[in-house]
Every structure is written in C-alpha cells, then in structure tokens.
Motif scaffolding. Structure first.
Motif, PDB file in Angstrom:
ATOM      1  N   VAL A   1      43.545  40.630  32.915  1.00  0.00           N
ATOM      2  CA  VAL A   1      41.998  40.451  33.184  1.00  0.00           C
ATOM      3  C   VAL A   1      41.767  40.002  34.605  1.00  0.00           C
ATOM      4  CG1 VAL A   1      40.063  38.787  32.387  1.00  0.00           C
ATOM      5  CG2 VAL A   1      41.956  39.261  30.691  1.00  0.00           C
ATOM      6  N   VAL A   2      40.982  40.882  35.179  1.00  0.00           N
ATOM      7  CA  VAL A   2      40.819  40.677  36.490  1.00  0.00           C
ATOM      8  C   VAL A   2      39.404  40.171  37.014  1.00  0.00           C
ATOM      9  CG1 VAL A   2      40.315  41.991  38.834  1.00  0.00           C
ATOM     10  CG2 VAL A   2      42.207  42.695  37.107  1.00  0.00           C
TER      11      VAL A   2
ATOM     12  N   THR B   1      26.247  37.805  33.963  1.00  0.00           N
ATOM     13  CA  THR B   1      26.297  36.281  33.949  1.00  0.00           C
ATOM     14  C   THR B   1      27.296  35.932  32.927  1.00  0.00           C
ATOM     15  OG1 THR B   1      23.843  36.100  34.329  1.00  0.00           O
ATOM     16  CG2 THR B   1      25.131  34.219  33.307  1.00  0.00           C
ATOM     17  N   LEU B   2      28.262  34.903  33.311  1.00  0.00           N
ATOM     18  CA  LEU B   2      29.062  34.584  32.448  1.00  0.00           C
ATOM     19  C   LEU B   2      28.928  33.326  31.856  1.00  0.00           C
ATOM     20  CD1 LEU B   2      31.891  35.255  34.880  1.00  0.00           C
ATOM     21  CD2 LEU B   2      31.205  36.750  32.909  1.00  0.00           C
ATOM     22  N   ALA B   3      28.134  33.384  30.723  1.00  0.00           N
ATOM     23  CA  ALA B   3      27.760  32.145  29.860  1.00  0.00           C
ATOM     24  C   ALA B   3      28.240  32.314  28.456  1.00  0.00           C
ATOM     25  CB  ALA B   3      26.257  32.052  29.832  1.00  0.00           C
ATOM     26  N   GLU B   4      28.328  31.402  27.796  1.00  0.00           N
ATOM     27  CA  GLU B   4      28.776  31.554  26.355  1.00  0.00           C
ATOM     28  C   GLU B   4      28.080  32.546  25.502  1.00  0.00           C
ATOM     29  OE1 GLU B   4      29.672  28.662  22.203  1.00  0.00           O
ATOM     30  OE2 GLU B   4      28.603  28.004  23.912  1.00  0.00           O
TER      31      GLU B   4
ATOM     32  N   LYS C   1      38.865  32.166  32.486  1.00  0.00           N
ATOM     33  CA  LYS C   1      40.161  32.060  33.248  1.00  0.00           C
ATOM     34  C   LYS C   1      41.165  31.224  32.387  1.00  0.00           C
ATOM     35  CE  LYS C   1      38.317  32.840  37.769  1.00  0.00           C
ATOM     36  NZ  LYS C   1      38.252  32.299  39.249  1.00  0.00           N
ATOM     37  N   GLN C   2      40.844  30.227  31.836  1.00  0.00           N
ATOM     38  CA  GLN C   2      41.705  29.441  31.166  1.00  0.00           C
ATOM     39  C   GLN C   2      42.129  29.959  29.658  1.00  0.00           C
ATOM     40  OE1 GLN C   2      40.430  25.503  30.085  1.00  0.00           O
ATOM     41  NE2 GLN C   2      42.125  25.171  28.679  1.00  0.00           N
ATOM     42  N   LEU C   3      41.372  30.627  28.929  1.00  0.00           N
ATOM     43  CA  LEU C   3      41.608  31.493  28.076  1.00  0.00           C
ATOM     44  C   LEU C   3      42.324  32.670  28.027  1.00  0.00           C
ATOM     45  CD1 LEU C   3      40.923  31.820  24.895  1.00  0.00           C
ATOM     46  CD2 LEU C   3      38.977  33.509  25.426  1.00  0.00           C
ATOM     47  N   ALA C   4      42.181  33.394  29.080  1.00  0.00           N
ATOM     48  CA  ALA C   4      43.000  34.500  29.675  1.00  0.00           C
ATOM     49  C   ALA C   4      44.585  34.118  29.885  1.00  0.00           C
ATOM     50  CB  ALA C   4      42.573  35.211  30.750  1.00  0.00           C
ATOM     51  N   GLN C   5      44.642  32.916  30.312  1.00  0.00           N
ATOM     52  CA  GLN C   5      46.085  32.517  30.476  1.00  0.00           C
ATOM     53  C   GLN C   5      46.700  31.726  29.358  1.00  0.00           C
ATOM     54  OE1 GLN C   5      46.132  29.483  33.974  1.00  0.00           O
ATOM     55  NE2 GLN C   5      48.379  29.473  33.772  1.00  0.00           N
ATOM     56  N   GLU C   6      45.889  31.359  28.317  1.00  0.00           N
ATOM     57  CA  GLU C   6      46.486  30.658  27.178  1.00  0.00           C
ATOM     58  C   GLU C   6      46.640  31.922  26.222  1.00  0.00           C
ATOM     59  OE1 GLU C   6      43.162  28.526  25.368  1.00  0.00           O
ATOM     60  OE2 GLU C   6      43.694  26.943  26.644  1.00  0.00           O
TER      61      GLU C   6
ATOM     62  N   ALA D   1      35.528  39.170  24.143  1.00  0.00           N
ATOM     63  CA  ALA D   1      36.155  40.409  24.904  1.00  0.00           C
ATOM     64  C   ALA D   1      37.681  40.212  25.345  1.00  0.00           C
ATOM     65  CB  ALA D   1      35.380  40.738  26.231  1.00  0.00           C
ATOM     66  N   ILE D   2      37.937  39.052  25.735  1.00  0.00           N
ATOM     67  CA  ILE D   2      39.415  38.674  26.163  1.00  0.00           C
ATOM     68  C   ILE D   2      40.176  38.540  24.989  1.00  0.00           C
ATOM     69  CG2 ILE D   2      40.634  36.821  27.236  1.00  0.00           C
ATOM     70  CD1 ILE D   2      38.297  36.206  29.149  1.00  0.00           C
ATOM     71  N   ARG D   3      39.522  37.919  24.080  1.00  0.00           N
ATOM     72  CA  ARG D   3      40.277  37.618  22.657  1.00  0.00           C
ATOM     73  C   ARG D   3      40.638  39.331  22.172  1.00  0.00           C
ATOM     74  NH1 ARG D   3      40.800  32.400  21.086  1.00  0.00           N
ATOM     75  NH2 ARG D   3      39.072  31.005  21.924  1.00  0.00           N
ATOM     76  N   ALA D   4      39.657  39.977  22.087  1.00  0.00           N
ATOM     77  CA  ALA D   4      39.779  41.368  21.689  1.00  0.00           C
ATOM     78  C   ALA D   4      40.914  42.280  22.481  1.00  0.00           C
ATOM     79  CB  ALA D   4      38.536  42.262  21.934  1.00  0.00           C
ATOM     80  N   LEU D   5      40.853  42.004  23.912  1.00  0.00           N
ATOM     81  CA  LEU D   5      41.839  42.629  24.653  1.00  0.00           C
ATOM     82  C   LEU D   5      43.148  42.268  24.309  1.00  0.00           C
ATOM     83  CD1 LEU D   5      42.088  44.385  27.630  1.00  0.00           C
ATOM     84  CD2 LEU D   5      42.554  42.114  28.412  1.00  0.00           C
TER      85      LEU D   5
END
Length: 413
Positions: A278-279, A227-230, A266-271, A237-241
């Motif tokens: 990130v796939v 699940t992708l919830a807050e 998805k927006q965060l990965a782009q920012e 994980a994306i910020r750590a990556l």
C-alpha cells in the motif's frame, strides 16, 4: 458574449480545489473576469494571478479533524474575512456575479453587501451539508445537527439568485427541500481536458506487461486519489487488498491524498501485513494528477453507503472514465445515476469480500477491463467538461444580463 465580472469564494485552497479551478478557468477562457477569495497555505503568496484568475488568499487553514464547534467558528470567521475582501473589491470594480462554493452553505452571506448593491449570487452546492454533517456526527447529536444544517441550507438557497449543484441526486434532494427547479443548474464536476488531455491516454501498465510477457514481475496497481476520511472507505479497500493478495500477490494499492483518516489507514496496512503493498503519497498539483492515473491499472471508489456518500458523484469517476481506466466502486444511487452496471464493477460497500473479488476478477480478465473502459467512456461522453463549461458561462451571462436574449443555447441534460 459580453464580459462578466465574477467574484468567487471558497473555504479551500486555490488552485488545489479541482471544481473551483475548472469553473473559474472556464469563465476566463470564455472572456470573463474572475477573482477567487480562498484559504492560504504557508508556502503560498497572499495574492497572484494563476491562469488568468486573480487569487486573494486569507491566512487560514482548513483544519482537518477539528471538532464541530471549532469548525463552525472557522467557517464563520472566514465568512467575515471573505465578506470584507469581497465588499472592498466590489466597491472598486463592481462584480456582476458572486459565486460562492459550499461547504458551508452560509458562506453565501459573505456576498451580502455586493448583493445589496446589485450583484447576483450563485450558491454552488458541491456537497449537501445536512447529509455531510450527519455522516461526520456521532450519537444523538445527529438529529439536531441535521435540522440545523437543513435550516442554514434553506436560508442560504433562498438568499442566492441561483443554486448550482454537481449531480442529479443532489438536485433531487434540493427539490424535496423546497428549492425551485428553475433556480437549480446542474454542472457536473467533469474531467478537465486541459488537465487530462485526450492525447495522454495510454494502455495501462499491467496490460502492456501482459502483452509483452512481463506480467509476473509487474504489479497490478489499484489507485485512489482524494480525501482520506472514514466515509470514503479506504479502510475497506486496504482490507480487500489484503484478502485478494492471498489469491493474486501482484496486487498493489496506490493512495494519493490527505485527511483525518490517513494515520489510521497506515496503521491498518501495517496490522494486516500489507504495508509494503500500500503506497501512500501526498496530494499533488492538478497538472501532475494525470501522471498518477496513467501509472495505475484500475480505479477504486469504495465509499461507505451512508446518507451522504450515497449521493456523491465522485470527480475521480469521470477522470477514470475519460482516461480509460476501469473502475470498481460502491453500489450507490449516485454512481448508478451516471454509469450503467456494465460500465464498472459495482461492489457491496458493507462487504470487504465484494471488493476483494472484484480486484481478483479485474486482474484475471483483461477482456473485462477493456469492456468496462469502452462502456464507461460511452456513458461519460455526453457530460464532458466542454459542455459543462458552456453551461456555466451561459448561467453567468443570464444572471449578469437578465434582459438580454441568450447568446448560447444550452440544454439541461
């Protein structure tokens, strides 16, 4: 062992929900007879038989991201529809046991008529509703929601003959709230060896690349499914990556799942400029999930440390351990109840840099990865699914035939 007729209810899709599926198929494999009443997606049949389990689907969706009032209305409407189908089926074939999976807990009252007619009722608490509701709530409503959720949990547990739950932290909470210990059975949501066959285990792709001199051109894949919830912390994980890639540009994060946080992630990965690394992929059939795990090198469980996530023993942790993939995870009470500190890298869920450093360490130290895999598998082995399945079948038999001597001896480890 005599056949037990089971009617199961879940506010989820089937066979998408892994616990409901493996529980139901465990009963069928043991010679029992199982119906499942669940939600229906547009592409699914109204009814079918899947791996020996009869499925009856109701025309409703889960409604990710709905407001709490709409969610409550959806739950109540599903309870009424499921109760009607359950009663109709019970009058035709007489269930011995009704097995209701939360959330919500009060879905157990869909079994009211069968219970009055003699069926025994299991309430299966996969998530503790008060903590989950508060984790989703905002502002001053949290205290009121917690009290109401505790109340409905209490009357739901009292209505059921037996309460099953998925780990020791949840058992501890239920005991504190007055559920008798003899009423509780722990059935860990372990990895199903039918879906994750031992013979499919293989060396992680990056480790193979290291040994064959191709490491520089091979991505080091960190994976997450669910699940992708807050509360699940994939933004961490994306910020750590993004941080770790400044040191290790081979890092990649593969995310398989859906939920209300997907668009934000998805927006965060782009920012952060890591959208190419990130796939995102959609959820898949359980039979295909093993392929996703085997294509990755490391599993990540970055749950936020709130009142709910602190208690959750993620199924994916069992799957990573069983398929021999090292893990990095938030340092929570639940994770520590299952795994030793030397079996995975425990990270501070409040510090992105803690996860970033763990990613770097796992990339740079192949011997650390091997040691973590060995230790995690050792921790997990006593709680394999075959032991949990046997425990569940014994629970069914004991409820259905309370005056007969048990045919299988089980211990509550």
């Amino acid at each position: 062992m005599s056949t037990v007729r089971v009617g199961a209810v879940t506010f989820d899709w089937y066979p998408f929900d892994p616990l409901v599926r493996r529980i139901s198929e465990a009963a069928v494999d043991g010679g029992d007879d199982v119906d499942v009443i669940c939600l229906r997606q547009e592409s699914e049949q109204k009814s079918e038989v899947y791996n020996g389990v009869r499925i009856f689907r109701l025309p409703m969706n889960r409604g990710f991201g709905q407001s709490l009032p709409l969610t409550l209305l959806s739950w109540a409407w599903f309870m009424l529809m499921a109760g009607w189908v359950l009663t109709w089926r019970h009058l035709r074939r007489r269930y011995d046991v009704i097995h209701v999976h939360n959330i919500p807990d009060f879905l157990v009252f869909s079994a009211l008529i069968p219970r009055l007619l003699g069926a025994k009722v299991i309430l299966h608490i996969q998530d503790t509703a008060p903590e989950l509701m508060v984790a989703k709530a905002s502002g001053r409503k949290g205290a009121l929601i917690f009290r109401l959720a505790c109340w409905q949990e209490r009357i739901s547990c009292a209505f059921a003959h037996s309460v099953a739950t998925v780990g020791w932290p949840f058992e501890e909470l239920l005991l504190q709230r007055g559920v008798p210990k003899e009423k509780i059975t722990i059935i860990l949501n372990s990895a199903d060896p039918k879906l994750f066959p031992e013979e499919r285990r293989c060396t992680p792709p990056y480790t193979v690349a290291e040994r064959t001199g191709q490491a520089e051109t091979t991505p080091f894949i960190i994976m997450y499914h669910g699940t992708l919830a807050e509360r699940n912390g994939m933004d961490i994980a994306i910020r750590a990556l993004a941080q770790a890639r400044q040191t290790v540009p081979q890092l990649r994060l593969d995310i398989k799942g859906r939920g209300e946080h997907l668009a934000y992630l998805k927006q965060l990965a782009q920012e952060l400029g890591v959208q190419e690394h990130v796939v995102f992929t959609d959820p898949c059939a359980m039979e295909e999930l093993v392929d996703f795990l085997l294509q990755g090198d490391v599993g990540i469980i970055p749950y936020r440390c709130n009142g709910f996530s602190e208690l959750v023993l993620p199924t994916k942790a069992y799957e990573y351990a069983w398929m021999q993939r090292p893990m990095l995870a938030s340092d929570t009470k639940a994770i520590r109840s299952m795994f030793r500190g030397e079996s995975l890298i425990l990270c501070d869920p409040e510090r992105v840099e803690s996860f970033a450093q763990a990613m770097i360490d796992l990339y740079q130290q192949p011997e650390l990865r091997e040691r973590l895999v060995t230790n995690a598998l050792e921790d997990y082995t006593p709680y394999r699914w075959d032991a949990m399945a046997q425990r569940y079948r014994q629970l069914l038999y004991t409820l259905a035939h309370p005056n007969r001597a048990p045919e299988v001896a089980l211990s509550q480890q």
